[in-house]
Write a protein that holds these residues in place. Structure first.
Motif, PDB file in Angstrom:
ATOM      1  N   PRO A   1      -1.753   4.720   7.012  1.00  0.00           N
ATOM      2  CA  PRO A   1      -2.403   4.915   5.720  1.00  0.00           C
ATOM      3  C   PRO A   1      -3.016   3.607   5.210  1.00  0.00           C
ATOM      4  N   ASN A   2      -4.219   3.678   4.729  1.00  0.00           N
ATOM      5  CA  ASN A   2      -4.976   2.545   4.181  1.00  0.00           C
ATOM      6  C   ASN A   2      -5.422   1.535   5.240  1.00  0.00           C
ATOM      7  N   ARG A   3      -5.031   1.742   6.503  1.00  0.00           N
ATOM      8  CA  ARG A   3      -5.409   0.834   7.601  1.00  0.00           C
ATOM      9  C   ARG A   3      -5.532   1.627   8.894  1.00  0.00           C
ATOM     10  N   PRO A   4      -6.547   2.451   9.013  1.00  0.00           N
ATOM     11  CA  PRO A   4      -6.643   3.320  10.190  1.00  0.00           C
ATOM     12  C   PRO A   4      -6.840   2.570  11.507  1.00  0.00           C
TER      13      PRO A   4
ATOM     14  N   GLU B   1       0.904  -4.356   5.364  1.00  0.00           N
ATOM     15  CA  GLU B   1      -0.254  -4.206   4.481  1.00  0.00           C
ATOM     16  C   GLU B   1      -0.448  -5.435   3.598  1.00  0.00           C
ATOM     17  N   TYR B   2       0.655  -6.056   3.191  1.00  0.00           N
ATOM     18  CA  TYR B   2       0.575  -7.214   2.294  1.00  0.00           C
ATOM     19  C   TYR B   2       1.256  -8.448   2.871  1.00  0.00           C
TER      20      TYR B   2
ATOM     21  N   GLU C   1       6.402   1.178   4.315  1.00  0.00           N
ATOM     22  CA  GLU C   1       5.454   0.834   3.247  1.00  0.00           C
ATOM     23  C   GLU C   1       5.353   1.944   2.216  1.00  0.00           C
ATOM     24  N   ALA C   2       5.503   3.191   2.645  1.00  0.00           N
ATOM     25  CA  ALA C   2       5.514   4.303   1.686  1.00  0.00           C
ATOM     26  C   ALA C   2       6.755   4.228   0.798  1.00  0.00           C
TER      27      ALA C   2
ATOM     28  N   ALA D   1       6.311   1.567  -1.719  1.00  0.00           N
ATOM     29  CA  ALA D   1       5.375   1.996  -2.761  1.00  0.00           C
ATOM     30  C   ALA D   1       5.942   3.132  -3.615  1.00  0.00           C
TER      31      ALA D   1
ATOM     32  N   ASP E   1       6.322   6.151  -2.793  1.00  0.00           N
ATOM     33  CA  ASP E   1       5.453   7.304  -2.567  1.00  0.00           C
ATOM     34  C   ASP E   1       6.180   8.255  -1.616  1.00  0.00           C
TER      35      ASP E   1
ATOM     36  N   ARG F   1       4.016  10.476   0.821  1.00  0.00           N
ATOM     37  CA  ARG F   1       3.496   9.721   1.973  1.00  0.00           C
ATOM     38  C   ARG F   1       4.627   9.373   2.926  1.00  0.00           C
TER      39      ARG F   1
ATOM     40  N   GLN G   1       4.661  10.406   6.783  1.00  0.00           N
ATOM     41  CA  GLN G   1       4.785   9.393   7.819  1.00  0.00           C
ATOM     42  C   GLN G   1       6.028   9.604   8.682  1.00  0.00           C
TER      43      GLN G   1
END
Length: 94
Positions: A33-36, A47-48, A61-62, A65, A67, A70, A74
């Motif tokens: 997610p956010n980085r295909p 991601e960070y 990461e989900a 977050a 989330d 997500r 995942q």
């Protein structure tokens, strides 16, 4: 599989191909997610975190977050990847 690792047989090329397939089994075609462009479900740069690796990045990461939708999605992706790898390893062990 341990016996197969210790005694791979005479066709090392075929055995190596099977092991490479296991690595490919851990890829997710749509990517993270956010980085295909990152497709590995077991490890990827965070991601960070710059290039620092994150283990099971889609799920972790989900969770970070908060989330849950997500994270659940995942987990399905990760489970599919692990199941594909398991099937490849089972076939290689025969």
């Amino acid at each position: 599989m341990k016996d197969k690792q210790e005694h791979p047989g005479s066709n090392l090329s075929a055995f190596n191909t099977q092991l490479r397939q296991v690595e490919g089994d851990f890829l997710s075609e749509p990517g993270l997610p956010n980085r295909p462009w990152f497709k590995h479900t077991i490890y990827a740069p965070g991601e960070y975190t710059g290039y620092a690796a994150v283990v099971i990045p889609g799920v972790n990461e989900a969770i970070d977050a908060k989330d849950s939708a997500r994270a659940q999605q995942q987990m399905v992706v990760l489970t599919g990847a692990i199941n594909r790898a398991e099937q490849t390893l089972e076939a290689a062990a025969k």
